[in-house]
Design a protein around this motif. Structure first.
Motif, short mmCIF file in Angstrom:
data_model
loop_
_atom_site.label_atom_id
_atom_site.label_comp_id
_atom_site.label_asym_id
_atom_site.label_seq_id
_atom_site.Cartn_x
_atom_site.Cartn_y
_atom_site.Cartn_z
N TYR A 1 0.86 -1.18 0.00
CA TYR A 1 0.00 0.00 0.00
C TYR A 1 0.90 1.23 0.00
CZ TYR A 1 -3.38 -3.53 1.39
OH TYR A 1 -4.16 -4.66 1.44
N TYR A 2 0.59 2.17 -0.88
CA TYR A 2 1.49 3.32 -1.09
C TYR A 2 0.73 4.63 -1.01
CZ TYR A 2 3.82 6.84 -4.02
OH TYR A 2 4.35 8.00 -4.51
N VAL A 3 1.36 5.64 -0.37
CA VAL A 3 0.86 7.01 -0.41
C VAL A 3 1.98 7.95 -0.84
CG1 VAL A 3 -0.93 6.68 1.34
CG2 VAL A 3 1.37 7.39 2.06
N THR A 4 1.60 9.11 -1.31
CA THR A 4 2.55 10.06 -1.86
C THR A 4 3.27 10.85 -0.77
OG1 THR A 4 0.82 11.74 -2.02
CG2 THR A 4 1.20 10.36 -3.97
N GLY A 5 4.38 11.45 -1.18
CA GLY A 5 5.10 12.41 -0.35
C GLY A 5 5.21 13.74 -1.06
N ASN A 6 5.87 14.70 -0.43
CA ASN A 6 5.98 16.02 -1.01
C ASN A 6 6.83 16.04 -2.28
OD1 ASN A 6 7.92 15.56 1.26
ND2 ASN A 6 8.87 17.40 0.43
N HIS A 7 7.78 15.11 -2.40
CA HIS A 7 8.61 15.10 -3.60
C HIS A 7 7.83 14.62 -4.82
CE1 HIS A 7 12.77 16.13 -2.24
NE2 HIS A 7 12.14 15.99 -1.09
N GLU A 8 6.89 13.71 -4.63
CA GLU A 8 6.03 13.33 -5.75
C GLU A 8 5.20 14.52 -6.22
OE1 GLU A 8 6.61 9.31 -3.67
OE2 GLU A 8 6.68 11.42 -3.18
N ALA A 9 4.76 15.35 -5.27
CA ALA A 9 3.97 16.53 -5.63
C ALA A 9 4.80 17.52 -6.45
CB ALA A 9 3.43 17.22 -4.37
N ARG A 10 6.07 17.63 -6.12
CA ARG A 10 6.94 18.56 -6.86
C ARG A 10 7.22 18.07 -8.28
NH1 ARG A 10 11.51 19.21 -2.16
NH2 ARG A 10 10.29 20.50 -0.70
N LEU A 11 7.15 16.76 -8.50
CA LEU A 11 7.46 16.20 -9.81
C LEU A 11 6.17 15.89 -10.57
CD1 LEU A 11 10.43 13.95 -8.70
CD2 LEU A 11 10.57 15.85 -10.31
N SER A 12 5.39 16.92 -10.81
CA SER A 12 4.07 16.73 -11.41
C SER A 12 4.15 16.17 -12.83
CB SER A 12 3.30 18.05 -11.40
OG SER A 12 4.03 19.06 -12.10
N ALA A 13 5.27 16.38 -13.53
CA ALA A 13 5.40 15.86 -14.89
C ALA A 13 5.77 14.38 -14.89
CB ALA A 13 6.45 16.66 -15.66
N VAL A 14 6.38 13.91 -13.81
CA VAL A 14 6.86 12.53 -13.74
C VAL A 14 5.90 11.64 -12.96
CG1 VAL A 14 8.69 11.07 -12.77
CG2 VAL A 14 9.28 13.16 -13.99
N TYR A 15 5.29 12.19 -11.92
CA TYR A 15 4.54 11.35 -10.99
C TYR A 15 3.42 10.53 -11.64
CZ TYR A 15 1.56 9.55 -7.46
OH TYR A 15 0.79 8.67 -6.74
N PRO A 16 2.62 11.08 -12.56
CA PRO A 16 1.56 10.25 -13.14
C PRO A 16 2.07 8.95 -13.76
CG PRO A 16 1.18 12.54 -13.67
CD PRO A 16 2.55 12.47 -13.06
N SER A 17 3.24 8.98 -14.39
CA SER A 17 3.80 7.76 -14.97
C SER A 17 4.25 6.81 -13.88
CB SER A 17 4.99 8.11 -15.88
OG SER A 17 4.56 8.90 -16.97
N LEU A 18 4.81 7.34 -12.80
CA LEU A 18 5.20 6.51 -11.67
C LEU A 18 3.99 5.82 -11.07
CD1 LEU A 18 7.17 5.56 -9.41
CD2 LEU A 18 6.66 7.71 -8.22
N GLU A 19 2.93 6.56 -10.85
CA GLU A 19 1.72 5.98 -10.27
C GLU A 19 1.14 4.90 -11.19
OE1 GLU A 19 -2.84 7.31 -9.35
OE2 GLU A 19 -1.26 8.68 -8.66
N GLU A 20 1.13 5.17 -12.49
CA GLU A 20 0.61 4.18 -13.43
C GLU A 20 1.41 2.89 -13.37
OE1 GLU A 20 -0.28 3.74 -18.25
OE2 GLU A 20 0.67 5.55 -17.45
N ALA A 21 2.75 3.01 -13.27
CA ALA A 21 3.59 1.82 -13.19
C ALA A 21 3.33 1.04 -11.90
CB ALA A 21 5.06 2.23 -13.28
N LEU A 22 3.13 1.74 -10.80
CA LEU A 22 2.85 1.07 -9.53
C LEU A 22 1.53 0.32 -9.59
CD1 LEU A 22 3.96 3.82 -6.98
CD2 LEU A 22 5.23 1.76 -7.62
N ARG A 23 0.51 0.99 -10.07
CA ARG A 23 -0.81 0.35 -10.16
C ARG A 23 -0.77 -0.87 -11.08
NH1 ARG A 23 -5.01 3.29 -7.91
NH2 ARG A 23 -4.64 5.53 -7.53
N ALA A 24 -0.10 -0.72 -12.21
CA ALA A 24 -0.01 -1.83 -13.17
C ALA A 24 0.73 -3.03 -12.56
CB ALA A 24 0.69 -1.37 -14.45
N GLY A 25 1.63 -2.76 -11.62
CA GLY A 25 2.39 -3.82 -10.98
C GLY A 25 1.74 -4.41 -9.75
N GLY A 26 0.51 -4.00 -9.45
CA GLY A 26 -0.21 -4.60 -8.33
C GLY A 26 -0.10 -3.88 -7.02
N VAL A 27 0.49 -2.68 -7.00
CA VAL A 27 0.58 -1.88 -5.78
C VAL A 27 -0.74 -1.14 -5.58
CG1 VAL A 27 1.78 0.04 -4.65
CG2 VAL A 27 3.07 -1.61 -6.05
#
Length: 296
Positions: free
Chosen positions: A119-145
């Motif tokens: 189970y995963y929640v975001t931190g402030n650094h994910e918020a700062r990387l708004s251009a990167v974070y959506p791809s990171l989240e998509e990869a996590l969800r696709a991997g079963g997180v």
């Protein structure tokens, strides 16, 4: 002659001192540790007694062993029932909009699902990387997180229900009033998701303990403080983001009313590159019923 003999002795002493300093710095930044904590509760249902939760926080893209093999081995050896990842997987000071190093970090978290549900929640650094974070989240969800963005999930064991709330870091909200942002998110979760038999909250920020306690959370897992970066025996951490000098919440367990908060020292570093007397850690929490509940 005495002066001639003393010079090598001084050089030897200086070398020994530098070696000791290097070992201290190595231990404070590379020696992965597992910290065991027991959290007791008077109303923990029997089915959740002995539940083991491994917490991973503030990785900041750090690597422990080839392909993070040492970190994964430590988690595997801990034999958790579930794994909680509490933000700052990536680092906004080192990850650019075109930098795909985050993919290795995402793969590490996905591999954790082979050990236990994650189970995963975001931190402030994910918020700062708004251009990167959506791809990171998509990869996590696709991997079963299970990614909890102001959402809830249920973990059931032996007829008992652990309700897991997960909240976004307040940095995602367009306001500077972080306590109000968190209060609103928790109020919405309480109305929509309920609390189950025992309520676990995943949130990046430890300085909001009183907000968590106001919403009746049983246990909250946080990070963000990096252990205070430099830890002085008898004093604790020296500085932490959003808490300043001599911060109140940097490592271990804290209580407010019926709420227990666990603060992980985290695994990686960010703008300040060194830890002192503050080795990176995985936290392993074991839930336990109070003795007076054992016959209930």
């Amino acid at each position: 002659m005495n002066s001639f003999l003393r010079r090598p002795a001084r050089l030897l002493a200086a070398a020994a001192l530098l070696t000791a300093l290097a070992l201290v710095l190595w231990h404070g930044n590379c020696a992965l540790t597992v910290t065991n904590c027991t959290v007791s509760s008077s109303h923990l249902p029997a089915g959740l007694d002995g539940l083991r939760i491994a917490q991973v926080s503030d990785l900041h893209g750090a690597v422990f062993g080839a392909e993070n093999g040492d970190l994964l081995a430590a988690l595997r050896a801990a034999q958790p029932d579930l794994i909680a990842v509490t933000g700052d997987l990536i680092d906004s000071y080192r990850t650019g909009t075109d930098d795909e190093d985050w993919r290795d970090t995402a793969e590490t978290v996905v591999r954790m699902t082979e050990i236990a549900p994650v189970y995963y929640v975001t931190g402030n650094h994910e918020a700062r990387l708004s251009a990167v974070y959506p791809s990171l989240e998509e990869a996590l969800r696709a991997g079963g997180v299970t990614v909890l963005r102001n959402g809830a999930a249920t973990f059931s064991r032996s007829g008992a229900e652990l309700c897991i709330w997960g909240v976004d870091d307040p940095s995602f909200a367009p306001t500077q009033y972080e306590a109000e942002t968190m209060d609103g998110a928790l109020a919405a979760l309480g109305a929509e998701a309920g609390t189950g038999d025992y309520l676990l909250l995943l949130s990046h920020r430890p300085e909001l303990l009183e907000v968590y306690a106001a919403h009746g959370v049983d246990l909250v897992l946080t990070g963000h403080a990096h252990g205070g970066q430099i830890r002085v025996p008898g004093l604790g951490g020296l500085a932490a983001p959003n808490q300043g000098l001599l911060p109140a919440y940097t490592s271990g367990l804290y209580r407010s009313g019926g709420t227990v908060m666990a603060v992980s020292r985290g695994l990686g570093n960010s703008i300040f590159p060194l830890r002192v007397n503050n080795p990176p850690e995985v936290v392993l929490l074991t839930l336990a019923r109070d003795a007076d509940q054992s016959g209930g």
